[in-house]
Design a protein around this motif. Structure first.
Motif, PDB file in Angstrom:
ATOM      1  N   ILE A  98       0.848  -1.195   0.000  1.00 32.90           N
ATOM      2  CA  ILE A  98       0.000   0.000   0.000  1.00 32.90           C
ATOM      3  C   ILE A  98       0.885   1.248   0.000  1.00 32.90           C
ATOM      4  N   PRO A  99       0.716   2.165  -0.953  1.00 30.20           N
ATOM      5  CA  PRO A  99       1.529   3.394  -0.979  1.00 30.20           C
ATOM      6  C   PRO A  99       1.218   4.297   0.212  1.00 30.20           C
ATOM      7  N   PHE A 100       2.211   5.077   0.623  1.00 31.31           N
ATOM      8  CA  PHE A 100       2.028   5.987   1.755  1.00 31.31           C
ATOM      9  C   PHE A 100       0.879   6.979   1.550  1.00 31.31           C
ATOM     10  N   PRO A 101       0.768   7.611   0.366  1.00 33.10           N
ATOM     11  CA  PRO A 101      -0.342   8.569   0.192  1.00 33.10           C
ATOM     12  C   PRO A 101      -1.723   7.944   0.356  1.00 33.10           C
ATOM     13  N   ALA A 102      -1.851   6.638   0.081  1.00 29.80           N
ATOM     14  CA  ALA A 102      -3.142   5.971   0.252  1.00 29.80           C
ATOM     15  C   ALA A 102      -3.468   5.739   1.725  1.00 29.80           C
ATOM     16  N   LEU A 103      -2.439   5.551   2.550  1.00 28.95           N
ATOM     17  CA  LEU A 103      -2.659   5.319   3.977  1.00 28.95           C
ATOM     18  C   LEU A 103      -2.884   6.611   4.750  1.00 28.95           C
ATOM     19  N   SER A 104      -2.307   7.682   4.274  1.00 25.83           N
ATOM     20  CA  SER A 104      -2.358   8.944   5.006  1.00 25.83           C
ATOM     21  C   SER A 104      -3.777   9.407   5.333  1.00 25.83           C
ATOM     22  N   PRO A 105      -4.739   9.435   4.369  1.00 26.14           N
ATOM     23  CA  PRO A 105      -6.102   9.881   4.728  1.00 26.14           C
ATOM     24  C   PRO A 105      -6.778   8.987   5.769  1.00 26.14           C
ATOM     25  N   LEU A 106      -6.543   7.668   5.666  1.00 28.73           N
ATOM     26  CA  LEU A 106      -7.146   6.758   6.643  1.00 28.73           C
ATOM     27  C   LEU A 106      -6.585   6.986   8.039  1.00 28.73           C
ATOM     28  N   LEU A 107      -5.268   7.181   8.128  1.00 27.57           N
ATOM     29  CA  LEU A 107      -4.657   7.426   9.436  1.00 27.57           C
ATOM     30  C   LEU A 107      -5.144   8.733  10.046  1.00 27.57           C
ATOM     31  N   ILE A 108      -5.408   9.724   9.190  1.00 27.41           N
ATOM     32  CA  ILE A 108      -5.936  10.993   9.702  1.00 27.41           C
ATOM     33  C   ILE A 108      -7.304  10.777  10.342  1.00 27.41           C
ATOM     34  N   MET A 117      -0.179  10.467  14.050  1.00 30.29           N
ATOM     35  CA  MET A 117      -0.371  10.037  12.664  1.00 30.29           C
ATOM     36  C   MET A 117       0.951   9.981  11.914  1.00 30.29           C
ATOM     37  N   LYS A 118       1.791  10.958  12.119  1.00 23.34           N
ATOM     38  CA  LYS A 118       3.078  11.017  11.420  1.00 23.34           C
ATOM     39  C   LYS A 118       3.988   9.866  11.858  1.00 23.34           C
ATOM     40  N   VAL A 119       4.026   9.628  13.154  1.00 25.38           N
ATOM     41  CA  VAL A 119       4.849   8.525  13.669  1.00 25.38           C
ATOM     42  C   VAL A 119       4.312   7.186  13.165  1.00 25.38           C
ATOM     43  N   ALA A 120       2.986   7.037  13.148  1.00 25.42           N
ATOM     44  CA  ALA A 120       2.384   5.781  12.698  1.00 25.42           C
ATOM     45  C   ALA A 120       2.696   5.510  11.233  1.00 25.42           C
ATOM     46  N   LEU A 121       2.646   6.540  10.389  1.00 24.78           N
ATOM     47  CA  LEU A 121       2.922   6.355   8.964  1.00 24.78           C
ATOM     48  C   LEU A 121       4.367   5.905   8.746  1.00 24.78           C
ATOM     49  N   ALA A 186       8.734   8.498   3.887  1.00 22.18           N
ATOM     50  CA  ALA A 186       7.431   8.642   4.542  1.00 22.18           C
ATOM     51  C   ALA A 186       7.306   9.996   5.226  1.00 22.18           C
ATOM     52  N   LEU A 187       8.434  10.515   5.711  1.00 23.21           N
ATOM     53  CA  LEU A 187       8.409  11.804   6.408  1.00 23.21           C
ATOM     54  C   LEU A 187       7.923  12.916   5.488  1.00 23.21           C
ATOM     55  N   VAL A 188       8.346  12.891   4.228  1.00 24.10           N
ATOM     56  CA  VAL A 188       7.928  13.923   3.273  1.00 24.10           C
ATOM     57  C   VAL A 188       6.418  13.910   3.129  1.00 24.10           C
ATOM     58  N   THR A 189       5.835  12.710   3.087  1.00 19.35           N
ATOM     59  CA  THR A 189       4.384  12.600   2.945  1.00 19.35           C
ATOM     60  C   THR A 189       3.657  13.116   4.177  1.00 19.35           C
ATOM     61  N   CYS A 190       4.098  12.696   5.353  1.00 19.57           N
ATOM     62  CA  CYS A 190       3.344  13.033   6.559  1.00 19.57           C
ATOM     63  C   CYS A 190       3.550  14.484   6.991  1.00 19.57           C
ATOM     64  N   GLU A 191       4.679  15.103   6.633  1.00 21.96           N
ATOM     65  CA  GLU A 191       4.911  16.480   7.062  1.00 21.96           C
ATOM     66  C   GLU A 191       4.183  17.510   6.201  1.00 21.96           C
ATOM     67  N   THR A 192       3.515  17.054   5.158  1.00 20.98           N
ATOM     68  CA  THR A 192       2.677  17.973   4.378  1.00 20.98           C
ATOM     69  C   THR A 192       1.281  18.089   4.982  1.00 20.98           C
ATOM     70  N   ASN A 194      -0.902  19.159   8.179  1.00 20.41           N
ATOM     71  CA  ASN A 194      -1.025  19.854   9.470  1.00 20.41           C
ATOM     72  C   ASN A 194       0.327  20.057  10.157  1.00 20.41           C
ATOM     73  N   SER A 195       1.308  20.530   9.412  1.00 24.19           N
ATOM     74  CA  SER A 195       2.635  20.770   9.980  1.00 24.19           C
ATOM     75  C   SER A 195       2.998  22.241   9.819  1.00 24.19           C
ATOM     76  N   THR A 196       3.600  22.773  10.849  1.00 26.30           N
ATOM     77  CA  THR A 196       4.122  24.138  10.785  1.00 26.30           C
ATOM     78  C   THR A 196       5.629  24.144  10.989  1.00 26.30           C
ATOM     79  N   VAL A 197       6.184  22.948  11.092  1.00 22.93           N
ATOM     80  CA  VAL A 197       7.628  22.805  11.254  1.00 22.93           C
ATOM     81  C   VAL A 197       8.026  21.440  10.709  1.00 22.93           C
ATOM     82  N   GLY A 198       9.240  21.358  10.169  1.00 20.52           N
ATOM     83  CA  GLY A 198       9.707  20.108   9.580  1.00 20.52           C
ATOM     84  C   GLY A 198      10.231  20.357   8.169  1.00 20.52           C
TER      85      GLY A 198
END
Length: 249
Positions: A98-108, A117-121, A186-192, A194-198
């Motif tokens: 499963i690609p990271f972008p596909a998991l990101s909305p579900l984890l949110i 969410m970021k750590v889980a991804l 994965a960090l690049v995906t999750c830091e886009t 709700n992030s204000t730092v990273g």
């Protein structure tokens, strides 16, 4: 001398970059080294650069820790037990596909948009790679070693700590190298989200404002952090397996 030779290709790339960006800035898509260095100073003066580097490192380390803690016992069980392999293996392979972008909305939806969410991804990406390498490392252990341990009536914990774990260690270190690389991806995906730092936030913001100098700076920082991670893994490998000759990659 070998250490210097390993940097020659990188040095050649930097020299090419310098000469390729001598033309006026409005006539080239690539920022010059000076422009990238200037963007580093601007972000540092803004108070965003070093907190972002620190936060990205913290997220990667947390995701790695969670992924390893979950994957190590799963890989050992699947490698040592046919029943464990039957139960664990297929779901893990499906998760890895499963690609990271596909998991990101579900984890949110399931976890929220905070740090969990970021750590889980990141942990999900780490889990599959560590699991597969540990599983294969255990399955590659000579069965006669396990039979010998049983012949000496060793308890399961002793077999685990003296036979299975040391036997799987080289494969674990290989998996750790790949897992660290996937962690930064994965960090690049999750830091886009709700992030204000990273670093991912800086990269996303630079893309919105077409700041190619900051984009290239983020790429360079990712590369430097990845190189530092590889050096750290090499040090851990030498400490954990001093009997093994480690070749610098």
């Amino acid at each position: 001398m070998t250490g210097i030779a390993a940097w020659l290709s990188t040095l050649a790339l930097l020299i090419w970059w310098y000469f390729a960006t001598l033309t006026p800035s409005d006539s080239r898509p690539l920022p010059s080294p000076g422009e990238v260095a200037s963007s580093l100073g601007d972000l540092a003066e803004e108070g965003l650069l070093w907190p972002s580097v620190g936060m990205s490192l913290a997220r990667v380390c947390a995701g790695l820790a969670v992924g390893i803690v979950l994957a190590l016992p799963a890989g050992l069980i699947a490698g040592a037990s046919r029943l464990g392999l039957t139960i664990i293996d297929k779901p893990v392979h499906m998760l890895r596909a499963i690609p990271f972008p596909a998991l990101s909305p579900l984890l949110i939806i399931w976890i929220g948009i905070d740090e969990s969410m970021k750590v889980a991804l990141i942990a999900i990406g780490v889990f599959g790679l560590i699991y597969v390498n540990v599983r294969d490392g255990v399955r590659a252990i000579d069965p006669r070693l396990v039979e010998l341990a049983r012949a000496y009536r060793m308890d399961r914990w002793t077999v685990f700590s003296r036979v299975l774990l040391p036997g799987a260690m080289p494969s674990f270190m290989t998996g750790l190298r790949f897992a660290i690389t996937v962690s930064w991806i994965a960090l690049v995906t999750c830091e886009t989200v709700n992030s204000t730092v990273g670093l991912g936030y800086i990269l996303s913001r630079a893309q919105q404002f077409s700041r190619t100098d900051q984009m290239v700076l983020c790429v360079i920082l990712y590369a430097a952090l990845g190189l530092a991670s590889e050096a750290l893994v090499g040090l851990i490998e030498r400490l954990a397996m001093p009997y093994r000759s480690v070749t610098v990659r």
